[in-house]
Structures are given as C-alpha cells and as structure tokens.
Design an enzyme around this catalytic site. Structure first.
Site, PDB file in Angstrom:
ATOM      1  N   TRP A 176      66.082  17.248  -7.647  1.00  0.00           N
ATOM      2  CA  TRP A 176      66.308  16.117  -6.742  1.00  0.00           C
ATOM      3  C   TRP A 176      65.486  16.237  -5.467  1.00  0.00           C
ATOM      4  CZ3 TRP A 176      67.518  12.063  -9.071  1.00  0.00           C
ATOM      5  CH2 TRP A 176      68.405  12.067 -10.156  1.00  0.00           C
ATOM      6  N   ASP A 235      70.462  15.175   1.258  1.00  0.00           N
ATOM      7  CA  ASP A 235      70.968  14.534   0.050  1.00  0.00           C
ATOM      8  C   ASP A 235      72.226  15.311  -0.332  1.00  0.00           C
ATOM      9  OD1 ASP A 235      71.583  13.680  -2.472  1.00  0.00           O
ATOM     10  OD2 ASP A 235      69.614  14.112  -3.347  1.00  0.00           O
ATOM     11  N   LYS A 272      79.272  10.510  -7.970  1.00  0.00           N
ATOM     12  CA  LYS A 272      79.575  11.918  -8.205  1.00  0.00           C
ATOM     13  C   LYS A 272      80.979  12.241  -7.700  1.00  0.00           C
ATOM     14  CE  LYS A 272      75.346  12.156  -9.569  1.00  0.00           C
ATOM     15  NZ  LYS A 272      74.152  12.491  -8.849  1.00  0.00           N
TER      16      LYS A 272
HETATM   17  C1  LIG Z   1      72.685  12.089  -8.946  1.00  0.00           C
HETATM   18  C2  LIG Z   1      71.857  12.549  -7.829  1.00  0.00           C
HETATM   19  C3  LIG Z   1      70.823  11.761  -7.291  1.00  0.00           C
HETATM   20  C4  LIG Z   1      70.424  10.436  -7.875  1.00  0.00           C
HETATM   21  O1  LIG Z   1      71.332   9.473  -7.620  1.00  0.00           O
HETATM   22  P1  LIG Z   1      71.173   7.979  -8.140  1.00  0.00           P
HETATM   23  O2  LIG Z   1      72.345   7.351  -7.487  1.00  0.00           O
HETATM   24  O3  LIG Z   1      71.218   8.002  -9.621  1.00  0.00           O
HETATM   25  O4  LIG Z   1      69.878   7.460  -7.625  1.00  0.00           O
HETATM   26  C5  LIG Z   1      70.138  12.248  -6.214  1.00  0.00           C
HETATM   27  N1  LIG Z   1      70.420  13.444  -5.680  1.00  0.00           N
HETATM   28  C6  LIG Z   1      71.405  14.230  -6.157  1.00  0.00           C
HETATM   29  C7  LIG Z   1      71.677  15.547  -5.517  1.00  0.00           C
HETATM   30  C8  LIG Z   1      72.147  13.810  -7.254  1.00  0.00           C
HETATM   31  O5  LIG Z   1      73.112  14.595  -7.746  1.00  0.00           O
END
Ligand SMILES: *Cc1c(COP(=O)(O)O)cnc(C)c1O
Length: 361
Positions: A101, A171, A195
């Site tokens: 990511w 993030d 999540k």
């Molecule tokens: C799932 C995830 C993403 C991507 O998220 P989307 O909502 O599918 O764009 C980005 N960063 C992390 C750490 C993730 O777990």
C-alpha cells in the site's frame, strides 16, 4: 455452527450492527423510507452525519483545528488527493516503503506530478519488518507518507516515525480505531471504512486545516477545502455507508472506545501469535516488535498444506483465512468486530490440524 469471517476487507461487522441495519431497513425512524431512500439534505440524514462526525471526534480526541471529511473513491483516491492538496510547496514527499500500500501511494502521487523519495524500505526483508528513519534527510518535504498498519504484510507501527516538523500523512485503513494513536502526531489520517469502520464506499480523512488551506483549482471531488466548507456534502455523499459507520461508531463507544479495542485486539492477536510461535508446523514470519494487531500473517512453507488448511477451515466455519496473493500463506484479520471466541476457535482448529498432520508425517 458459529461462523467467523477473517477477511481483510470488506470485513466482519459487529452482529448488533447487522441487526440494527436489519431493523432499520424498511422504515428508518418510522419515516416510511429506508436509509437508502432518504435525501442527503433531509433532517434525518443531517442527524446521521453530524452524530457520526461527533462520535469520531470524541473517540479519537480530534482537535478543532482538524477537519473530519467523508469521501468516496476508497483510500486509493486519497493517494492522489493528499499530494494534490498538501504537496504544494515543494511538490516533493518522503515515503517509508513498508509494502504494497505504500508503493501504491507512491505510484499515485507520482501521477499527480509529485516527486517521491523513499527514505527507507524493507522490501529486501520481504516486508517482514518495518522501515525506520536512520539519517535525517537533506531535502525538504511537504509531508512524510507512512502506512500505520500493513494489511497484506502484517506489520504495524507503534511509534510514529517523524522528520522534525514535517507533517506525517498516515494511511491508517486497517488499524483505524483498532490501535490508539495521537491524532496530533499526524497532519492527515486517511482510512477506508471497509476494514474497521463499516462498509466500502466511504473513506474518512482527518486533516489539519492549515495544511490544505492553500491548494487551488482542484477537481471538486478531490478538494479538501471544498469538502470541509460543504461538510462533506458537496454532492451526494455515500448515505448508506455513512449510516453504517455511524452505527459502528456508536457500538465502539458502548464497548469502551479505542483503548479498550486496542486491549482486546492485543489479547486476540497474542493468543494467535503465541500459538504460532510454539508451533512446529506454522510460522509467523513478521519480526515480533513489528507485528500487527489486526492482520496476522502465517505460513507453513508448503502450498498444498496451505490449501488443505484453508479448505478445512472453511468447513469448520472459519472463513477467509487465505493470505493475500502477493504474500501467500494464511492471514487472519482480527478487526474490532472479531470476537475473542473467533480467535479461540481458529487457534483450536489450527492445533487440531497440526496434530493430525504430525500423526500422518
Ligand atoms: C485496503 C487498503 C487500501 C485500499 O483501500 P481502497 O478503499 O480499496 O482504495 C489502502 N491502504 C491500506 C492500508 C489498506 O488496507
């Protein structure tokens, strides 16, 4: 049979939230309409979005000089939005390469003409540990991008890396509200809801107001200033996803808040890691100090054993323990809504599987 869903995302929701959705669905607050059918300009929705923002502010102790914004487009869209709004002085950001990511964030930032310097990477270690800052960098950066929890590789920062006064953009998608951090350590926090906060379609951005005050002429759907002025309702927001997030936030408050969640996540992940570290069949490859509380990665080193295990687990009511295709092996995601009993059941299943295996080998 009690079924547990260990999916990394979209992920399991609290049972009581699913029940509430079911109860509310035909007629929200006796309005004769479902939440899916009400106007985002209605009083009913106004109350939902205000309450969700207020609960989030309370749970994370978000100071008044930070905006809480709701976007669509997933966390992935924020990989473009963050540099567009924040990287306007140097057009250069620093990044810690902790895995998939982080690299995705880098790729998107480059597309919007931002230079990205990787200050440290653990790619050589197959991301089984976290990159840390050793030397103080020479260049100046608009911000440092980090991934607090690496969903695929199973690592998480406990202490947030900092370069002097440079804002940190995090993030936090996969440990948002599951691990306690100080919001004031960050210039911006981004988190996809699917999540740990609800369902896909909503991404939360918590951002310090003075960081985006000078961005100009951005596409409306990427414009933090505009979303802040319009209270995230410049256009039709993801009404249902915000409603679900509101229910999850209320549930979180009832459970005792983020610190309580962190304690439970610690306890759940300890149970599983302790088993894995004792096991002669399974290994948890991540360095102990860097292990994630929410995404536990484990391997056997044999693909056919893995597939047997994953299939048998499914029959036993333990769903989605297959690892990410980039890493292989297994992964159990232990988000806030995963009860301790789910992890107990997983550990007892893994123990039984291992015993059977050594019986045959
Ligand atoms: C799932 C995830 C993403 C991507 O998220 P989307 O909502 O599918 O764009 C980005 N960063 C992390 C750490 C993730 O777990």
């Amino acid at each position: 049979m009690e079924v547990y869903n260990f999916s990394a995302g979209p992920a399991t929701l609290p049972n009581s939230v699913i029940q509430q959705i079911k109860d509310d669905l035909p007629s929200y607050k006796n309005s004769g309409m479902s939440v899916m059918e009400i106007s985002h300009r209605s009083e009913l929705f106004e109350e939902i979005i205000q309450q969700a923002q207020q609960d989030l502010r309370g749970l994370l102790q978000i100071p008044d000089n930070y905006s809480v914004l709701f976007f669509q487009g997933g966390c992935t869209l924020q990989f473009s939005a963050a540099p567009l709004n924040l990287a306007i002085k140097y057009h250069r950001i620093a990044l810690l390469d902790s895995g998939h990511w982080a690299i995705r964030a880098m790729e998107e930032a480059k597309k919007v003409k931002t230079t990205v310097d990787i200050l440290a990477s653990t790619k050589k270690n197959h991301y089984s540990r976290l990159p840390t800052l050793s030397d103080f960098p020479q260049d100046e950066y608009d911000y440092l991008h980090i991934t607090t929890n690496n969903t695929i590789e199973g690592t998480a920062y406990k202490k947030i890396p900092q370069i002097g006064q440079t804002p940190v953009v995090a993030d936090m998608s996969s440990n948002f509200l599951g691990q306690k951090y100080q919001i004031t350590d960050f210039g911006l926090v981004m988190a996809g809801a699917q999540k740990n906060l609800g369902i896909a379609g909503l991404t939360v951005v918590i951002v310090k107001n003075d960081l985006f005050a000078h961005a100009k002429n951005l596409p409306s759907m990427l414009d933090y200033q505009l979303f802040s002025q319009k209270n995230s309702m410049f256009n039709t927001p993801p009404v249902f996803a915000i409603y679900v997030a509101g229910l999850v936030l209320r549930w979180l408050k009832q459970q005792g808040g983020v610190l309580e969640m962190q304690k439970r996540n610690q306890k759940k992940s300890n149970l599983l890691y302790d088993f894995l570290d004792e096991s002669k069949l399974f290994t948890a490859p991540v360095k102990k100090a860097d292990r994630s509380l929410t995404n536990v990665v484990f391997v056997t080193g044999d693909k056919s054993i893995n597939s047997q295990l994953i299939a048998q687990a499914k029959d036993y009511g333990l769903l989605n323990i297959k690892g990410h295709r980039l890493v292989g092996g297994m992964r159990a995601s232990l988000y806030n809504a995963m009860p301790y009993a789910g992890v107990e059941k997983l550990v007892s299943f893994l123990g039984k599987f291992e015993k059977d295996y050594w019986g045959k080998h």
